[in-house]
Design an enzyme around this catalytic site. Sequence first.
Site, short mmCIF file in Angstrom:
data_model
loop_
_atom_site.label_atom_id
_atom_site.label_comp_id
_atom_site.label_asym_id
_atom_site.label_seq_id
_atom_site.Cartn_x
_atom_site.Cartn_y
_atom_site.Cartn_z
CB VAL A 11 -1.30 0.24 1.18
CG1 VAL A 11 -1.92 0.99 1.56
CG2 VAL A 11 -2.22 -1.10 1.20
CD GLU A 149 -4.98 -0.46 0.23
OE1 GLU A 149 -5.45 -0.66 -0.99
OE2 GLU A 149 -5.34 -1.10 1.12
CG PHE A 150 -11.56 0.96 -1.24
CD1 PHE A 150 -11.81 0.38 -0.63
CD2 PHE A 150 -11.58 2.38 -1.61
CE1 PHE A 150 -12.68 0.89 0.45
CE2 PHE A 150 -11.95 3.67 -0.18
CZ PHE A 150 -12.73 2.40 0.99
CG PHE A 251 -14.86 -9.76 -5.51
CD1 PHE A 251 -14.74 -9.29 -6.36
CD2 PHE A 251 -14.30 -10.92 -4.35
CE1 PHE A 251 -13.29 -8.36 -6.64
CE2 PHE A 251 -12.84 -9.91 -4.86
CZ PHE A 251 -12.61 -9.20 -5.71
N GLY A 259 -7.12 -15.36 -0.57
CA GLY A 259 -6.34 -15.62 0.54
C GLY A 259 -5.81 -14.06 -0.10
CB CYS A 262 -6.74 -7.50 2.24
SG CYS A 262 -5.33 -6.39 1.69
C1 UGA Z 1 -8.78 -6.83 -1.63
C2 UGA Z 1 -9.84 -5.73 -2.52
O1 UGA Z 1 -9.91 -6.24 -3.59
C3 UGA Z 1 -8.94 -4.51 -2.73
O2 UGA Z 1 -10.25 -3.11 -2.37
C4 UGA Z 1 -8.73 -3.68 -0.97
O3 UGA Z 1 -7.68 -2.63 -1.13
C5 UGA Z 1 -7.67 -4.77 -0.29
O4 UGA Z 1 -8.10 -6.25 -1.08
C6 UGA Z 1 -6.80 -4.30 0.62
O5 UGA Z 1 -7.64 -4.30 1.63
O6 UGA Z 1 -5.51 -3.73 0.85
P1 UGA Z 1 -6.67 -8.09 -2.83
O7 UGA Z 1 -5.98 -8.85 -1.87
O8 UGA Z 1 -5.34 -7.41 -3.79
O9 UGA Z 1 -7.81 -7.15 -2.70
O10 UGA Z 1 -7.32 -8.95 -4.46
P2 UGA Z 1 -8.72 -9.43 -4.83
O11 UGA Z 1 -8.31 -9.41 -5.91
O12 UGA Z 1 -9.40 -8.64 -4.25
O13 UGA Z 1 -8.55 -11.07 -4.66
C7 UGA Z 1 -9.02 -11.37 -3.16
C8 UGA Z 1 -9.32 -12.68 -2.94
O14 UGA Z 1 -9.66 -12.94 -3.38
C9 UGA Z 1 -7.25 -13.64 -4.47
O15 UGA Z 1 -7.25 -14.69 -3.22
C10 UGA Z 1 -8.24 -14.56 -5.03
O16 UGA Z 1 -8.46 -15.34 -6.13
C11 UGA Z 1 -10.40 -14.64 -4.28
N1 UGA Z 1 -11.23 -14.35 -5.48
C12 UGA Z 1 -11.89 -13.13 -6.22
C13 UGA Z 1 -12.17 -15.75 -5.55
O17 UGA Z 1 -12.12 -16.50 -4.91
N2 UGA Z 1 -13.55 -15.30 -6.57
C14 UGA Z 1 -13.68 -13.59 -6.57
O18 UGA Z 1 -14.36 -14.16 -7.72
C15 UGA Z 1 -12.95 -12.59 -6.92
#
Ligand code: UGA
Length: 437
Positions: A11, A149-150, A251, A259, A262
Amino acid sequence: MRIGVVGMGNVGLVTAACFSHLGHDVLGLDVDVERIELLRKGQMPFFEPHLEHLVREGIDTGRLRFVLETQALADECEAIFICVGTPPTPSGEADLSQIERLAWNLGSRMDGYTLLVEKSTVPVRTGDRIEKTLRLAGAGDVEVVSNPEFLREGSAVGDTLSPDRIVIGSGSERATKRLLELYDPVIERSGCEVIITDVGTAELIKHASNAFLATKISFINSVAEVCEASGADVETVARGMGMDKRIGRSFLRAGAGYGGSCFPKDVAAFEALGEELGCDMSLLRAVQAINDRAVGRVLDKLRDQLWHLKGKRVAVLGLSFKPGTSDLRESPAMKLVVNLLDEGAEVVAYDPVAMPSAKEVLPPQASFAASPLEAAQGAHAVAVMTEWKEFEELDLKDLRDALDLPIIVDGRNLFDPRRAADLGLTYLPAGRPPVIG
Ligand code: UGA
């Protein structure tokens, strides 16, 4: 504006590099000497698309500097962003000790007006505690605001420069005005929404957003379990649900679960916080339980096909917690590798970017291949755990020919079951009817 960013992790470094790209003067602070030395040379401590380019640009223009002393930030900066880690304690609460140390440290060094911006994900009411600590440490004119942050790993630069929304939790007009000035170039170029609210509400927006996204994933994984038990297809169920604008398509990808640094931490911390406040958090407990089962379901399928795992050679495709990053934290793939090794299987793993860091943390019995097909060569089964484009583009025929037994357990639903059937493969996706070759 002169900005300080504390914590050069995913971040903080992205925030620092993006603000310097937008024309601000930025000081990036970290206590890790090696990391700061690396960054001063324009080298990256982790993989994030486009980040290296922005860091080098910042160094070349002189707008981005990396320091080890808090004093430099207290002396020079008009706004300081807190981006230090808030890891989970064994009971799930967020460990705020790094933030507390920073508040004492900064508070004893600040004299003029400074704006302290909370960007790390923290439980509601942390802002009040930071402000109190800064004052106890002797800070004079200081204000604490929340600006969560997002950004997502793998698209962090784009998410920062073109966000969906900017949330500002602030108790004063002066602080709000300064933060808006800082974000002016982002608001101008992206036209994003801005929400101005109190500090506690802003803190909650972040926790609630991550908890909701994790809930969507566990919801669809729960539906996937029902689909597997009833013979329905979760991909079509998710598509049908997502067409309803109130639900949305994102999602709802079923598979090996979420995983990263976050969701697992934030859902646990939100649950712990709600309970501390006397609220019923059973929904989030269920979300975590469903997620914990997801890797086990991949393992069950492998066991079911191979009878037992002892001495079986399993190719694991993908190690990072999602594509586009080298981050292994809480990665379902890494959990699978450890479970397979525990049961006596021989594991050959492949990941396009995460192998160097995986080699450092996995037990020495794990071995690694230079390509997906090399990993599959002579294996009794392959498990797909991260949806890298490289895997999606694999020809299933090549994969079948490389394998000793034609078994694919697809934890991310990457392949077309009809093609698998045509090739005589045994193909076991998540929440979709199995193909038994
Ligand atoms: C997440 C949030 O999406 C961000 O908005 C936030 O800022 C961030 O956490 C944080 O708090 O810093 P991130 O952890 O980078 O971001 O990853 P994501 O793209 O959200 O994916 C998270 C997990 O969910 C991954 O393991 C992904 O494989 C899984 N996932 C995602 C699924 O299993 N299915 C889905 O449909 C989407």
